[in-house]
Scaffold this motif. Structure first.
Motif, mmCIF file in Angstrom:
data_model
loop_
_atom_site.group_PDB
_atom_site.id
_atom_site.type_symbol
_atom_site.label_atom_id
_atom_site.label_comp_id
_atom_site.label_asym_id
_atom_site.label_seq_id
_atom_site.Cartn_x
_atom_site.Cartn_y
_atom_site.Cartn_z
ATOM 1 N N TYR A 195 0.841 -1.190 0.000
ATOM 2 C CA TYR A 195 0.000 0.000 0.000
ATOM 3 C C TYR A 195 0.871 1.233 0.000
ATOM 4 O O TYR A 195 1.851 1.321 0.761
ATOM 5 C CB TYR A 195 -0.903 0.025 1.234
ATOM 6 C CG TYR A 195 -1.605 1.346 1.446
ATOM 7 C CD1 TYR A 195 -2.755 1.671 0.721
ATOM 8 C CD2 TYR A 195 -1.110 2.275 2.356
ATOM 9 C CE1 TYR A 195 -3.383 2.893 0.907
ATOM 10 C CE2 TYR A 195 -1.733 3.498 2.549
ATOM 11 C CZ TYR A 195 -2.870 3.804 1.820
ATOM 12 O OH TYR A 195 -3.496 5.009 1.998
ATOM 13 N N LEU A 196 0.543 2.184 -0.876
ATOM 14 C CA LEU A 196 1.228 3.473 -0.863
ATOM 15 C C LEU A 196 0.299 4.536 -1.427
ATOM 16 O O LEU A 196 -0.736 4.234 -2.036
ATOM 17 C CB LEU A 196 2.538 3.403 -1.657
ATOM 18 C CG LEU A 196 2.494 3.069 -3.152
ATOM 19 C CD1 LEU A 196 2.189 4.307 -4.014
ATOM 20 C CD2 LEU A 196 3.828 2.472 -3.599
ATOM 21 N N GLU A 203 -4.429 6.465 -3.827
ATOM 22 C CA GLU A 203 -4.035 5.269 -3.087
ATOM 23 C C GLU A 203 -3.822 4.094 -4.045
ATOM 24 O O GLU A 203 -4.573 3.920 -5.003
ATOM 25 C CB GLU A 203 -5.100 4.904 -2.055
ATOM 26 C CG GLU A 203 -5.275 5.941 -0.958
ATOM 27 C CD GLU A 203 -6.290 5.505 0.079
ATOM 28 O OE1 GLU A 203 -7.129 4.636 -0.245
ATOM 29 O OE2 GLU A 203 -6.246 6.027 1.199
ATOM 30 N N HIS A 204 -2.803 3.315 -3.764
ATOM 31 C CA HIS A 204 -2.517 2.087 -4.517
ATOM 32 C C HIS A 204 -2.502 0.940 -3.513
ATOM 33 O O HIS A 204 -1.590 0.851 -2.680
ATOM 34 C CB HIS A 204 -1.167 2.199 -5.232
ATOM 35 C CG HIS A 204 -1.100 3.298 -6.249
ATOM 36 N ND1 HIS A 204 -1.258 3.095 -7.594
ATOM 37 C CD2 HIS A 204 -0.907 4.638 -6.092
ATOM 38 C CE1 HIS A 204 -1.152 4.254 -8.238
ATOM 39 N NE2 HIS A 204 -0.938 5.200 -7.342
ATOM 40 N N ARG A 205 -3.496 0.057 -3.597
ATOM 41 C CA ARG A 205 -3.649 -1.013 -2.608
ATOM 42 C C ARG A 205 -3.388 -2.406 -3.175
ATOM 43 O O ARG A 205 -3.322 -3.360 -2.419
ATOM 44 C CB ARG A 205 -5.049 -0.967 -1.998
ATOM 45 C CG ARG A 205 -5.308 0.282 -1.159
ATOM 46 C CD ARG A 205 -6.658 0.231 -0.478
ATOM 47 N NE ARG A 205 -6.840 1.372 0.395
ATOM 48 C CZ ARG A 205 -6.435 1.425 1.666
ATOM 49 N NH1 ARG A 205 -5.825 0.367 2.200
ATOM 50 N NH2 ARG A 205 -6.626 2.506 2.402
ATOM 51 N N ASP A 206 -3.301 -2.525 -4.482
ATOM 52 C CA ASP A 206 -3.097 -3.840 -5.089
ATOM 53 C C ASP A 206 -2.034 -3.693 -6.170
ATOM 54 O O ASP A 206 -2.330 -3.485 -7.340
ATOM 55 C CB ASP A 206 -4.414 -4.349 -5.682
ATOM 56 C CG ASP A 206 -4.330 -5.821 -6.073
ATOM 57 O OD1 ASP A 206 -3.324 -6.475 -5.722
ATOM 58 O OD2 ASP A 206 -5.263 -6.309 -6.728
ATOM 59 N N LEU A 207 -0.790 -3.799 -5.770
ATOM 60 C CA LEU A 207 0.336 -3.471 -6.639
ATOM 61 C C LEU A 207 1.030 -4.718 -7.169
ATOM 62 O O LEU A 207 1.335 -5.648 -6.415
ATOM 63 C CB LEU A 207 1.339 -2.604 -5.866
ATOM 64 C CG LEU A 207 0.875 -1.168 -5.617
ATOM 65 C CD1 LEU A 207 1.570 -0.586 -4.393
ATOM 66 C CD2 LEU A 207 1.150 -0.311 -6.838
ATOM 67 N N ASN A 259 11.128 11.240 -0.898
ATOM 68 C CA ASN A 259 10.897 10.101 0.000
ATOM 69 C C ASN A 259 9.611 9.387 -0.387
ATOM 70 O O ASN A 259 8.798 9.899 -1.150
ATOM 71 C CB ASN A 259 10.858 10.542 1.471
ATOM 72 C CG ASN A 259 9.965 11.744 1.677
ATOM 73 O OD1 ASN A 259 8.770 11.684 1.417
ATOM 74 N ND2 ASN A 259 10.546 12.845 2.118
ATOM 75 N N LEU A 260 9.450 8.185 0.147
ATOM 76 C CA LEU A 260 8.267 7.360 -0.128
ATOM 77 C C LEU A 260 8.128 6.359 1.006
ATOM 78 O O LEU A 260 9.120 5.838 1.513
ATOM 79 C CB LEU A 260 8.430 6.600 -1.450
ATOM 80 C CG LEU A 260 7.313 5.603 -1.805
ATOM 81 C CD1 LEU A 260 6.049 6.353 -2.231
ATOM 82 C CD2 LEU A 260 7.765 4.635 -2.898
ATOM 83 N N GLU A 261 6.876 6.092 1.393
ATOM 84 C CA GLU A 261 6.612 5.047 2.379
ATOM 85 C C GLU A 261 5.677 4.015 1.777
ATOM 86 O O GLU A 261 4.660 4.353 1.165
ATOM 87 C CB GLU A 261 6.001 5.625 3.655
ATOM 88 C CG GLU A 261 5.769 4.564 4.735
ATOM 89 C CD GLU A 261 5.428 5.147 6.091
ATOM 90 O OE1 GLU A 261 4.431 4.697 6.707
ATOM 91 O OE2 GLU A 261 6.170 6.054 6.544
ATOM 92 N N VAL A 262 6.040 2.747 1.932
ATOM 93 C CA VAL A 262 5.231 1.629 1.444
ATOM 94 C C VAL A 262 4.855 0.772 2.643
ATOM 95 O O VAL A 262 5.732 0.355 3.414
ATOM 96 C CB VAL A 262 5.998 0.784 0.405
ATOM 97 C CG1 VAL A 262 5.138 -0.390 -0.072
ATOM 98 C CG2 VAL A 262 6.434 1.643 -0.778
ATOM 99 N N SER A 263 3.569 0.491 2.794
ATOM 100 C CA SER A 263 3.081 -0.333 3.901
ATOM 101 C C SER A 263 2.807 -1.743 3.418
ATOM 102 O O SER A 263 2.485 -1.968 2.243
ATOM 103 C CB SER A 263 1.805 0.268 4.494
ATOM 104 O OG SER A 263 2.038 1.569 4.982
ATOM 105 N N ALA A 264 2.917 -2.698 4.312
ATOM 106 C CA ALA A 264 2.627 -4.101 4.012
ATOM 107 C C ALA A 264 2.297 -4.811 5.318
ATOM 108 O O ALA A 264 2.772 -4.400 6.392
ATOM 109 C CB ALA A 264 3.822 -4.770 3.328
#
Length: 328
Positions: A195-196, A203-207, A259-264
């Motif tokens: 998720y980012l 929002e991008h939830r299915d990458l 910068n960038l944050e990616v959640s998982a």
């Protein structure tokens, strides 16, 4: 930097790319990975040629801790570090050099040598790259990091192979993103749900794919697509490709940001400069502007194949950060 009369013709040309002549180090140390690039360094006799130039050459043995060896070399008085190996090894030694403010030399003895190409080293002149120690020119470039781990090229998440085979990715722009990823990304594996939020607040939830690079790739130049025009923009390059769905939005985007944050929900399998690693979420990416002093031979090109002619020909000012969220 303005050219000076004392420069040779090659140095005057490279000064246009922001490089400056550098005094040879007193105690240079070169690490050599004999297994990289199918034994390229060993076949070229890199260690022997380096020692002939007064450079201490350390040939790595299986299982040795390269980071620890590089730090020990600096503690013992090394004032320049080099690496003859692949991009993953280069990043380890470059991070130590950057931490101590000393120059770094890239000797292109890996398989693909992406960093060498983008920083302006002639990838076919392995022995000539050693001249960076004795007749080098220097400039400062950015590094990037993910969760504190430095990288020179990129970090990739997700599966490229599944994405490129899907008929859902017929959009020309998305196809370009996927082709670029194929050229530059290292090993990766199927990632958990990622998720980012992009620079437009979407929002991008299915990458299917996330590719974060130390400076953006030249997505709009087919002949040099897998290269970066600059390594001192102070920006990450970010490429995302969503899994096929019903959204009217194109399934791929590219932009740049510091910068960038990616959640998982669980640890993420990733490729970082060609090395397979597991990263604990959240994944925090950041650029480190002008972090690394890098030297190359004054006889090497000095710029990426995708560098703009206007950029190559202008005198460079100190790097500045573009506005946050600037899109590539």
């Amino acid at each position: 930097m303005l050219p000076t009369p004392a420069m040779n013709p090659s140095q005057r040309q490279l000064s246009r790319y922001g490089r400056r002549p550098a005094e040879p180090p007193r105690r240079p140390v070169l690490f050599v990975n004999p297994g990289s690039g199918d034994g390229k360094a060993a076949r070229a006799g890199v260690a022997e040629r380096a020692r002939g130039k007064g450079i201490e050459a350390v040939i790595l043995a299986p299982g040795q801790d390269l980071d620890a060896l590089a730090r020990e070399a600096v503690a013992a008085g090394a004032d320049a570090l080099g690496m003859a190996g692949g991009d993953g090894s280069l990043a380890v030694v470059a991070a130590v050099a950057a931490a101590h403010g000393i120059p770094f030399v890239c000797v292109p003895a890996g398989t693909r040598n992406h960093f060498a190409l983008d920083v302006g080293v002639d990838r076919h002149d392995v022995i000539g790259a050693l001249d960076a120690f004795t007749d080098g020119v220097e400039r400062q470039i950015d590094m990037a990091e993910v969760n504190g781990r430095a990288f020179l090229n990129n970090a990739s998440l997700g599966i490229y192979g599944d994405a490129v085979r899907s008929p859902a990715y017929r959009d020309a722009k998305v196809h370009t993103l996927l082709q670029t990823a194929a050229e530059v990304m290292g090993p990766s594996a199927e990632a958990p749900a990622l998720y980012l939020v992009d620079d437009l607040g979407r929002e991008h939830r299915d990458l299917a794919l996330v590719l974060v690079s130390n400076n953006p790739y030249a997505l709009d130049r087919p002949l040099a697509r897998g290269t970066r025009p600059a390594l001192d923009s102070g920006q990450l390059g970010i490429v995302v490709v969503d899994a096929p769905g019903d959204s009217p939005q194109p399934p791929g985007r590219a932009w740049s940001a510091p910068n960038l944050e990616v959640s998982a929900p669980e640890p993420v399998h990733a490729g970082v400069d060609g090395e397979a690693v597991d990263l604990s979420p959240p994944l925090r990416f950041a650029i480190r502007p002008a972090e690394l002093r890098v030297r190359i031979s004054s006889r090497h090109p000095g710029a990426s194949p995708s560098a703009q002619p206007s950029r190559r020909g202008r005198l460079r000012a100190p790097p500045t950060l573009p506005p946050r969220g600037h899109r590539a």
